[in-house]
Scaffold this motif. Structure first.
Motif, PDB file in Angstrom:
ATOM      1  N   MET A  93      -7.681  -2.947   2.610  1.00  0.00           N
ATOM      2  CA  MET A  93      -7.205  -2.245   1.595  1.00  0.00           C
ATOM      3  C   MET A  93      -8.887  -2.401   1.114  1.00  0.00           C
ATOM      4  O   MET A  93      -9.489  -0.838   0.849  1.00  0.00           O
ATOM      5  CB  MET A  93      -6.048  -1.945   1.176  1.00  0.00           C
ATOM      6  CG  MET A  93      -5.732  -0.749   0.801  1.00  0.00           C
ATOM      7  SD  MET A  93      -3.613  -0.356  -0.114  1.00  0.00           S
ATOM      8  CE  MET A  93      -3.556  -1.973   0.350  1.00  0.00           C
TER       9      MET A  93
ATOM     10  N   ALA B 129       0.767  -1.288   0.256  1.00  0.00           N
ATOM     11  CA  ALA B 129      -0.189   0.123  -0.003  1.00  0.00           C
ATOM     12  C   ALA B 129       0.731   1.043  -0.417  1.00  0.00           C
ATOM     13  O   ALA B 129       1.825   1.315   0.604  1.00  0.00           O
ATOM     14  CB  ALA B 129      -0.890   0.415   1.053  1.00  0.00           C
ATOM     15  N   CYS B 130       0.285   2.255  -0.469  1.00  0.00           N
ATOM     16  CA  CYS B 130       0.863   3.502  -0.400  1.00  0.00           C
ATOM     17  C   CYS B 130       0.375   4.033   0.729  1.00  0.00           C
ATOM     18  O   CYS B 130      -0.877   4.632   0.665  1.00  0.00           O
ATOM     19  CB  CYS B 130       0.942   4.199  -2.067  1.00  0.00           C
ATOM     20  SG  CYS B 130       1.429   5.982  -1.234  1.00  0.00           S
TER      21      CYS B 130
ATOM     22  N   GLY C  51      -3.256   1.701   4.356  1.00  0.00           N
ATOM     23  CA  GLY C  51      -4.412   1.344   4.129  1.00  0.00           C
ATOM     24  C   GLY C  51      -5.632   2.637   4.016  1.00  0.00           C
ATOM     25  O   GLY C  51      -6.207   2.422   3.003  1.00  0.00           O
TER      26      GLY C  51
ATOM     27  N   VAL D  68      -3.286  -5.191   6.033  1.00  0.00           N
ATOM     28  CA  VAL D  68      -3.295  -4.574   5.225  1.00  0.00           C
ATOM     29  C   VAL D  68      -3.977  -4.274   3.840  1.00  0.00           C
ATOM     30  O   VAL D  68      -4.876  -3.882   3.282  1.00  0.00           O
ATOM     31  CB  VAL D  68      -2.623  -2.964   5.229  1.00  0.00           C
ATOM     32  CG1 VAL D  68      -0.893  -3.651   4.323  1.00  0.00           C
ATOM     33  CG2 VAL D  68      -2.961  -1.526   4.355  1.00  0.00           C
ATOM     34  N   GLU D  69      -3.326  -5.278   3.245  1.00  0.00           N
ATOM     35  CA  GLU D  69      -3.780  -6.049   1.782  1.00  0.00           C
ATOM     36  C   GLU D  69      -5.360  -6.459   2.043  1.00  0.00           C
ATOM     37  O   GLU D  69      -5.748  -6.646   1.153  1.00  0.00           O
ATOM     38  CB  GLU D  69      -2.989  -6.947   1.343  1.00  0.00           C
ATOM     39  CG  GLU D  69      -1.345  -6.347   0.415  1.00  0.00           C
ATOM     40  CD  GLU D  69      -0.151  -7.463   0.539  1.00  0.00           C
ATOM     41  OE1 GLU D  69       0.744  -7.279  -0.314  1.00  0.00           O
ATOM     42  OE2 GLU D  69      -0.220  -8.319   1.159  1.00  0.00           O
TER      43      GLU D  69
ATOM     44  N   GLY E 270      -2.901   5.303   0.534  1.00  0.00           N
ATOM     45  CA  GLY E 270      -3.149   5.061   0.553  1.00  0.00           C
ATOM     46  C   GLY E 270      -4.076   4.038  -0.161  1.00  0.00           C
ATOM     47  O   GLY E 270      -5.708   3.175  -0.721  1.00  0.00           O
ATOM     48  N   VAL E 271      -3.928   4.032  -1.456  1.00  0.00           N
ATOM     49  CA  VAL E 271      -4.093   2.953  -2.219  1.00  0.00           C
ATOM     50  C   VAL E 271      -3.008   1.468  -2.615  1.00  0.00           C
ATOM     51  O   VAL E 271      -1.822   2.103  -2.019  1.00  0.00           O
ATOM     52  CB  VAL E 271      -3.994   3.918  -3.823  1.00  0.00           C
ATOM     53  CG1 VAL E 271      -5.228   4.870  -4.038  1.00  0.00           C
ATOM     54  CG2 VAL E 271      -2.796   4.233  -4.026  1.00  0.00           C
TER      55      VAL E 271
ATOM     56  N   HIS F 159     -11.721   0.682   0.611  1.00  0.00           N
ATOM     57  CA  HIS F 159     -12.232   1.721  -1.259  1.00  0.00           C
ATOM     58  C   HIS F 159     -13.323   1.221  -1.761  1.00  0.00           C
ATOM     59  O   HIS F 159     -14.051   1.406  -1.617  1.00  0.00           O
ATOM     60  CB  HIS F 159     -11.312   0.838  -1.711  1.00  0.00           C
ATOM     61  CG  HIS F 159      -9.599   1.222  -1.815  1.00  0.00           C
ATOM     62  ND1 HIS F 159      -8.716   0.332  -2.138  1.00  0.00           N
ATOM     63  CD2 HIS F 159      -8.965   1.579  -0.891  1.00  0.00           C
ATOM     64  CE1 HIS F 159      -7.136   0.844  -2.211  1.00  0.00           C
ATOM     65  NE2 HIS F 159      -7.923   1.847  -0.820  1.00  0.00           N
TER      66      HIS F 159
END
Lengths: 316, 357
Positions: free
Chosen positions: B36, A214-215, B77, B32-33, A219-220, B40
């Motif tokens: 995320m 993630a950046c 994220g 976090v993966e 936040g992507v 979104h």
């Protein structure tokens, strides 16, 4: 994309805890095969005892002795004991209201099988052969023949032979299987080939190393893998003067932030191959890989001229 | 962003929800993966970006994955630059929702992002949860979460409040309901199985798995602008009981009852209740504490028996209740979350949709 990595990981810690006056008396008492409770202002006897009344929050210190026999108030048959539990053969978890107490204590009951256990069963403490002043000084409970007694609790000063137990050490161990996830798996797989990879943010184009998927700014998700280094620039550093336990590196040594060429985030590393007092911001370095290792052992000077401050000032 | 405080209570609503598909393992994803896509999705539903969010609050626990400060990694994220107003609770995300609700009530923010996640797969969650127990008298015995729930179940059986067939019926109803829930880990009928810790069988216990959930809160007109039918939070309260199990009457949940009273749950009947009852026997306790009769639809999502991502399952209940209001399937719903052994801590939220034209 390599297969997801995984490795065993053990988290183990001896928690050292101090006891207040009531808990100290209770655990010292267990060492002496005596069970203490505490009486609330309303006259209820709490076993195990606490220092504050759970209903009124009043401080309570009025210790009393209760019996080592009691009655099961609820139970659950455990056919497969787990590590750390009181017995390693099938047993019943029980809440036991000791004679003279108004509340129940959680422990294990050694019984032949679930058919030998019921709510209302009469039980007694089985003391551990070696007692240290811990809840495990009660090895478990066992069924007993004695019927319910009208046990009269007696006041107790809380003093016992020998030093009072003032603390416990509770070892805790949890076992995990660590899986680093997609981005870090890619990073670790590349390190095994002595390459360093980051990931580029699709929005701000920054290259993060090590990549975490993630950046943190946008936040992507990041996915585009980018090889960085192997050379880089020391952006800032410190001199370590205290030798870490189990670390063979001689002090003083330099620990630095290193911006690998092509990366937009500095990573950390040790600087070697140069006297510690000659390390400087802007020093150009390259990794020295450990013999059989999967990561750079340290970074050493490349001999190039120092990088211009403007080329790395954003990475400090 | 900051509203002027006039003393008049603000109305705050859940305006969007998203959750992951809950799964037994997610080895290929870091925390976090895993989280995320959910973040979104919930932002996309409102059209908001991180920069638009007034307050961010999350719930999780390091003990699940065995990693210190893991919530800071999850923040990657969110996108915490420029700096955001952020907080974290080391428990179920339903309590993060409470913190965010208070923040919005004070006028400090108009919108909030609340999320929670848990990866139970790296460790053994039954053992991990023993570390939240009293460290002097209880934790050294390592009584696992199923064992403690089983003690409560036996107490209920002894008191005549339930029996094993009734518990099996709770399990069957929940998993049948989960057939309609695309995120559920255990949808559809399955055998009750053997005793795990008697009287609880496999079917009485929640699945172990990984998952994440996120909701967006908004106050007043912002809520109306972001959602056609906001799920207004009419009240929310949380209460805790004595930590010692032997002090409590395990057949009752006075903390749930009190939280529900303070949240206004008994002012008018609810049509739906999403209860965080990881064990079948706990639903028996909660129904009694909340005075829910057969007119109330309980856990149409399948509840925690169909998916129990630890630290997220309570916030999932709020998301499921709010989602039904958003869709028009409910007008007044109760959401409940729990934490600790044998329903030690309980949170109740009452959500309402406005009358439809």
């Amino acid at each position: 994309m390599p297969d997801a990595l995984s490795a065993p990981m053990v988290v183990e810690f001896p928690f050292t805890r101090s006891l207040g006056p009531v808990q100290s008396a209770f655990l010292t008492g267990l060492r002496a095969r005596t069970v203490l409770g505490v009486r609330t202002t309303a006259g209820r006897v709490l076993v195990p005892p606490v220092e504050y009344d759970p209903e009124t929050a009043e401080e309570i210190r009025d210790l009393v002795e209760v019996a080592a026999t009691g009655t099961v108030t609820t139970w659950a048959w455990n056919p497969a004991p787990r590590r750390g539990q009181p017995l390693d053969t099938p047993f019943a978890w029980v809440l036991v209201r000791l004679d003279g107490a108004d509340t129940a204590l959680l422990h294990a009951l050694d019984a032949a099988g679930p058919d030998a256990v019921r709510t209302g069963l009469r039980v007694r403490v089985r003391w551990a052969a070696e007692r240290t002043g811990a809840i495990t000084d009660i090895a478990c409970f066992e069924p007993c023949e004695e019927g319910p007694t009208d046990h009269q609790v007696t006041a107790h000063g809380g003093a016992f032979a020998g030093d009072a137990v003032t603390g416990i050490v509770a070892p805790a161990r949890l076992d995990y299987t660590y899986t680093p996830g997609r981005a870090q798996t890619g990073y670790l797989a590349a390190l095994a080939e002595r390459r360093t990879v980051g990931e580029r943010c699709p929005r701000c184009s920054k290259v993060y190393v090590p990549p975490r998927g993630a950046c943190p700014t946008c936040g992507v998700a990041t996915a585009e893998q980018v090889e960085v280094g192997p050379r880089g620039t020391v952006t800032t550093f410190c001199v370590v003067n205290i030798k870490a336990k189990n670390l063979e590196i001689e002090v003083p040594y330099v620990y630095a932030h290193i911006a690998l060429d092509g990366a937009d985030l500095a990573l950390h590393g040790r600087i070697g191959g140069i006297p510690y007092d000659q390390v400087r911001m802007g020093l150009r370095v390259e990794p020295v890989w450990s013999e059989d290792g999967r990561h750079p052992d340290h970074y050493r000077p490349t001999g190039e001229p120092d990088a211009d401050y403007d080329t790395y000032k954003e990475l400090l | 962003m900051t509203g002027e405080f006039t003393g008049a209570p603000r109305n705050v609503a859940v305006v969007a929800c998203a959750q992951s598909d809950h799964r037994r393992r997610t080895d290929e994803l870091s925390e976090v993966e895993m989280l995320m896509p959910v973040l979104h999705e919930v932002l996309e539903r409102t059209g908001l970006t991180t920069a638009d969010i007034g307050f961010t609050c999350s719930g999780s626990s390091d003990y699940l994955a065995g990693r210190a400060f893991s919530f800071t990694m999850a923040l990657d994220g969110v996108g915490a630059w420029p700096p955001i107003s952020e907080s974290h609770v080391e428990t179920d995300g339903a309590w993060a929702l409470y913190e965010a609700w208070v923040k919005l009530l004070t006028g400090d923010a108009d919108t909030a992002l609340v999320y929670a996640y848990g990866k139970s797969s790296p460790g053994s969650v039954r053992d991990v949860l023993t570390r939240q127990l009293d460290p002097y008298y209880v934790a050294p015995l390592w009584p696992d979460s199923v064992a403690l729930a089983a003690l409560q179940a036996q107490a209920l059986i002894d008191a005549g409040h339930t029996d094993e067939p009734a518990l099996a019926a709770v399990a069957a109803r929940s998993r049948d309901a989960a057939d309609g829930n695309a995120h559920a880990q255990l949808p559809g009928a399955r055998p009750q199985g053997e005793y795990v810790v008697r009287p609880l069988r496999t079917g009485d216990c929640p699945p172990i798995g990984d998952g994440a959930v996120a909701v967006v809160l908004a106050a007043g007109d912002r809520a109306r602008a972001l959602c056609p039918r906001p799920a207004w939070i009419r009240g929310m309260d949380h209460r805790v009981e004595a930590h010692s199990l032997g002090v409590r009457d395990l057949t009752e949940s006075p903390s749930t009852r009190l939280a529900a009273e303070r949240a206004g749950a008994f002012a008018r009947p609810v049509d739906t209740a999403e209860l965080h009852a990881p064990f079948t026997s706990q639903e028996v306790v909660l129904r009694k504490a909340l005075r829910l009769d057969d007119s109330v639809l309980v856990n149409p999502s399948g509840g925690a028996l169909a998916a129990n991502p630890v630290m997220a399952a309570g916030l999932v209940r709020v998301a499921e209740a709010a989602g039904r209001i958003h869709r028009g399937a409910s007008d007044r719903a109760l959401a409940h979350a729990t934490s600790g052994p044998c329903l030690q801590q309980n949170l109740v939220a009452v959500l309402e949709g406005e009358a439809r034209a």
